[in-house]
Design a protein around this motif. Structure first.
Motif, PDB file in Angstrom:
ATOM      1  N   ARG A 135       3.003  -2.911  -4.647  1.00  0.00           N
ATOM      2  CA  ARG A 135       2.657  -2.296  -5.468  1.00  0.00           C
ATOM      3  C   ARG A 135       2.920  -3.887  -6.637  1.00  0.00           C
ATOM      4  NH1 ARG A 135       8.800   0.992  -4.529  1.00  0.00           N
ATOM      5  NH2 ARG A 135       8.493   0.496  -6.506  1.00  0.00           N
ATOM      6  N   ALA A 136       3.296  -4.818  -6.160  1.00  0.00           N
ATOM      7  CA  ALA A 136       2.922  -5.927  -6.916  1.00  0.00           C
ATOM      8  C   ALA A 136       1.601  -6.091  -7.605  1.00  0.00           C
ATOM      9  CB  ALA A 136       3.553  -7.048  -6.715  1.00  0.00           C
ATOM     10  N   GLY A 137       1.254  -4.964  -7.325  1.00  0.00           N
ATOM     11  CA  GLY A 137      -1.148  -5.422  -7.809  1.00  0.00           C
ATOM     12  C   GLY A 137      -1.573  -6.346  -7.011  1.00  0.00           C
ATOM     13  N   LYS A 138      -2.742  -5.531  -7.245  1.00  0.00           N
ATOM     14  CA  LYS A 138      -4.203  -6.050  -6.219  1.00  0.00           C
ATOM     15  C   LYS A 138      -3.777  -8.040  -6.447  1.00  0.00           C
ATOM     16  CE  LYS A 138      -8.067  -4.202  -5.814  1.00  0.00           C
ATOM     17  NZ  LYS A 138      -9.796  -3.753  -5.963  1.00  0.00           N
ATOM     18  N   ALA A 139      -4.057  -8.167  -7.667  1.00  0.00           N
ATOM     19  CA  ALA A 139      -4.254  -9.556  -8.079  1.00  0.00           C
ATOM     20  C   ALA A 139      -2.541 -10.902  -7.833  1.00  0.00           C
ATOM     21  CB  ALA A 139      -3.546  -9.847  -9.541  1.00  0.00           C
ATOM     22  N   GLY A 156      -5.917 -22.420  11.384  1.00  0.00           N
ATOM     23  CA  GLY A 156      -4.740 -21.056  11.336  1.00  0.00           C
ATOM     24  C   GLY A 156      -4.742 -20.540  11.125  1.00  0.00           C
ATOM     25  N   THR A 157      -3.815 -19.690  11.390  1.00  0.00           N
ATOM     26  CA  THR A 157      -4.231 -18.091  10.371  1.00  0.00           C
ATOM     27  C   THR A 157      -3.316 -17.553  10.232  1.00  0.00           C
ATOM     28  OG1 THR A 157      -3.097 -16.967  12.914  1.00  0.00           O
ATOM     29  CG2 THR A 157      -5.799 -18.056  13.129  1.00  0.00           C
ATOM     30  N   MET A 158      -3.987 -16.443   9.067  1.00  0.00           N
ATOM     31  CA  MET A 158      -3.100 -15.762   8.532  1.00  0.00           C
ATOM     32  C   MET A 158      -3.452 -13.920   9.122  1.00  0.00           C
ATOM     33  SD  MET A 158      -3.580 -14.448   4.440  1.00  0.00           S
ATOM     34  CE  MET A 158      -2.500 -16.123   3.653  1.00  0.00           C
ATOM     35  N   TRP A 159      -2.016 -13.259   8.955  1.00  0.00           N
ATOM     36  CA  TRP A 159      -1.874 -11.572   9.497  1.00  0.00           C
ATOM     37  C   TRP A 159      -1.876 -11.629   8.131  1.00  0.00           C
ATOM     38  CZ3 TRP A 159      -3.210 -10.525  14.714  1.00  0.00           C
ATOM     39  CH2 TRP A 159      -3.181 -11.563  16.301  1.00  0.00           C
ATOM     40  N   VAL A 160      -2.336  -9.929   8.321  1.00  0.00           N
ATOM     41  CA  VAL A 160      -1.431  -9.167   7.506  1.00  0.00           C
ATOM     42  C   VAL A 160      -1.892  -7.514   7.321  1.00  0.00           C
ATOM     43  CG1 VAL A 160      -2.800  -8.497   5.343  1.00  0.00           C
ATOM     44  CG2 VAL A 160      -3.199 -10.710   5.772  1.00  0.00           C
ATOM     45  N   VAL A 161      -1.279  -7.699   7.374  1.00  0.00           N
ATOM     46  CA  VAL A 161      -1.139  -5.471   7.225  1.00  0.00           C
ATOM     47  C   VAL A 161      -0.506  -4.682   5.925  1.00  0.00           C
ATOM     48  CG1 VAL A 161       1.783  -5.693   7.557  1.00  0.00           C
ATOM     49  CG2 VAL A 161       0.329  -3.427   8.115  1.00  0.00           C
ATOM     50  N   ILE A 162      -2.020  -3.624   6.352  1.00  0.00           N
ATOM     51  CA  ILE A 162      -1.960  -3.435   4.670  1.00  0.00           C
ATOM     52  C   ILE A 162      -2.590  -1.496   5.051  1.00  0.00           C
ATOM     53  CG2 ILE A 162      -4.592  -3.990   4.381  1.00  0.00           C
ATOM     54  CD1 ILE A 162      -3.463  -4.622   1.416  1.00  0.00           C
ATOM     55  N   GLN A 163      -1.983  -0.924   4.711  1.00  0.00           N
ATOM     56  CA  GLN A 163      -2.544   0.508   4.647  1.00  0.00           C
ATOM     57  C   GLN A 163      -3.645   0.411   4.233  1.00  0.00           C
ATOM     58  OE1 GLN A 163       1.223   2.471   2.737  1.00  0.00           O
ATOM     59  NE2 GLN A 163       0.212   4.580   4.803  1.00  0.00           N
ATOM     60  N   LYS A 164      -4.597   1.759   4.506  1.00  0.00           N
ATOM     61  CA  LYS A 164      -5.938   1.970   4.488  1.00  0.00           C
ATOM     62  C   LYS A 164      -5.982   2.364   2.522  1.00  0.00           C
ATOM     63  CE  LYS A 164     -10.399   3.245   5.552  1.00  0.00           C
ATOM     64  NZ  LYS A 164     -10.785   4.848   5.940  1.00  0.00           N
ATOM     65  N   LYS A 165      -5.565   3.451   3.062  1.00  0.00           N
ATOM     66  CA  LYS A 165      -5.423   3.814   0.702  1.00  0.00           C
ATOM     67  C   LYS A 165      -4.698   2.967  -0.166  1.00  0.00           C
ATOM     68  CE  LYS A 165      -0.970   6.941   1.392  1.00  0.00           C
ATOM     69  NZ  LYS A 165      -0.898   7.029   2.634  1.00  0.00           N
ATOM     70  N   GLN A 166      -4.273   2.004   0.572  1.00  0.00           N
ATOM     71  CA  GLN A 166      -3.647   1.076  -0.414  1.00  0.00           C
ATOM     72  C   GLN A 166      -4.477   0.081  -0.787  1.00  0.00           C
ATOM     73  OE1 GLN A 166       0.485   0.379   1.023  1.00  0.00           O
ATOM     74  NE2 GLN A 166       0.677   2.308  -0.392  1.00  0.00           N
ATOM     75  N   GLY A 167      -5.407  -0.534  -0.616  1.00  0.00           N
ATOM     76  CA  GLY A 167      -6.196  -1.371  -0.958  1.00  0.00           C
ATOM     77  C   GLY A 167      -6.609  -1.723   0.649  1.00  0.00           C
ATOM     78  N   ALA A 168      -6.631  -1.484   2.393  1.00  0.00           N
ATOM     79  CA  ALA A 168      -7.653  -2.424   3.118  1.00  0.00           C
ATOM     80  C   ALA A 168      -8.665  -2.574   2.611  1.00  0.00           C
ATOM     81  CB  ALA A 168      -7.120  -1.731   3.708  1.00  0.00           C
ATOM     82  N   PRO A 169      -9.669  -2.061   2.233  1.00  0.00           N
ATOM     83  CA  PRO A 169     -11.222  -2.344   2.301  1.00  0.00           C
ATOM     84  C   PRO A 169     -11.101  -3.525   0.519  1.00  0.00           C
ATOM     85  CG  PRO A 169     -10.951   0.384   2.171  1.00  0.00           C
ATOM     86  CD  PRO A 169      -9.627  -0.617   2.224  1.00  0.00           C
ATOM     87  N   SER A 170     -10.829  -3.428   0.337  1.00  0.00           N
ATOM     88  CA  SER A 170     -10.658  -4.005  -1.151  1.00  0.00           C
ATOM     89  C   SER A 170      -9.661  -5.244  -0.613  1.00  0.00           C
ATOM     90  CB  SER A 170     -10.336  -4.054  -2.013  1.00  0.00           C
ATOM     91  OG  SER A 170      -9.106  -4.193  -2.592  1.00  0.00           O
ATOM     92  N   ALA A 171      -9.524  -5.818   0.028  1.00  0.00           N
ATOM     93  CA  ALA A 171      -8.334  -6.318   0.636  1.00  0.00           C
ATOM     94  C   ALA A 171      -9.039  -7.735   2.201  1.00  0.00           C
ATOM     95  CB  ALA A 171      -6.890  -6.479   1.951  1.00  0.00           C
TER      96      ALA A 171
END
Length: 198
Positions: A135-139, A156-171
């Motif tokens: 909700r803070a925005g894509k930027a 090193g690794t970064m682990w991210v969880v994101i909902q498909k409908k909330q922008g997973a493809p662009s993430a």
């Protein structure tokens, strides 16, 4: 705007509650409050991230946007010889994370109030974990990826969880533009877990 979970000083009235949860086989208690993310209990995305996560026992971990601490404190239990730094812009979340670390007897953590990475600049980490504030925005989310990349050690690794409908493809596309290797580790009820390796 004053009571978003990503605001520095939530203006909403306190409504403290205690929840007990089972995460990665550990029973943890969490004090939550109004004005922080997922105050009624650990959200599905954080659970999905933790269920997919692989951590070395001595990992040096950074939890970005820690909220009241479910991801970071579980990571601290998964990496007992390691260290977990937990950061959040929200001062109420920071206080709750400190309280919850003490409540669960977890001492290999440090909790800092930080606007994105300002409090940890110049440090380096083996692993960054984030359930980013969509909700803070894509930027903002993309800055978490970009600036986080700089703080990771090679490999090193970064682990991210994101909902498909909330922008997973662009993430995912953003992660692929930064990292050498990006893997979709799991899919869980519309949530995507990405592991990006530097």
């Amino acid at each position: 705007m004053s009571d978003h979970y990503y605001s520095q000083k939530p203006g909403v009235k306190h409504n403290r509650q205690v929840h007990q949860d089972e995460l990665c086989g550990f029973t943890l208690k969490f004090v939550t409050d109004a004005g922080v993310f997922s105050k009624s209990g650990v959200d599905y995305g954080s659970r999905a991230l933790l269920n997919a996560l692989e951590l070395a026992p001595s990992a040096n971990v950074l939890d970005v946007g820690c909220g009241y601490g479910p991801i970071g404190l579980t990571a601290a239990r998964l990496a007992p010889q390691g260290r977990v730094t937990m950061i959040d812009i929200n001062e109420r979340a920071v206080e709750l994370s400190k309280e919850n670390a003490a409540l669960n007897g977890i001492s290999n953590v440090e909790v800092l109030q930080s606007d994105l990475y300002e409090s940890v600049g110049g440090r380096s980490f083996d692993v960054i974990l984030t359930n980013p504030p969509i909700r803070a925005g894509k930027a903002t989310v993309h800055r978490i990826f970009e600036e986080g990349y700089e703080l990771l050690v090679p490999g090193g690794t970064m682990w991210v969880v994101i909902q498909k409908k909330q922008g997973a493809p662009s993430a995912e596309a953003k992660l692929q533009s930064l990292f050498e290797e990006v893997e979709e580790v799991s899919k869980d009820k519309g949530y995507r877990i990405y592991m990006a390796k530097k």
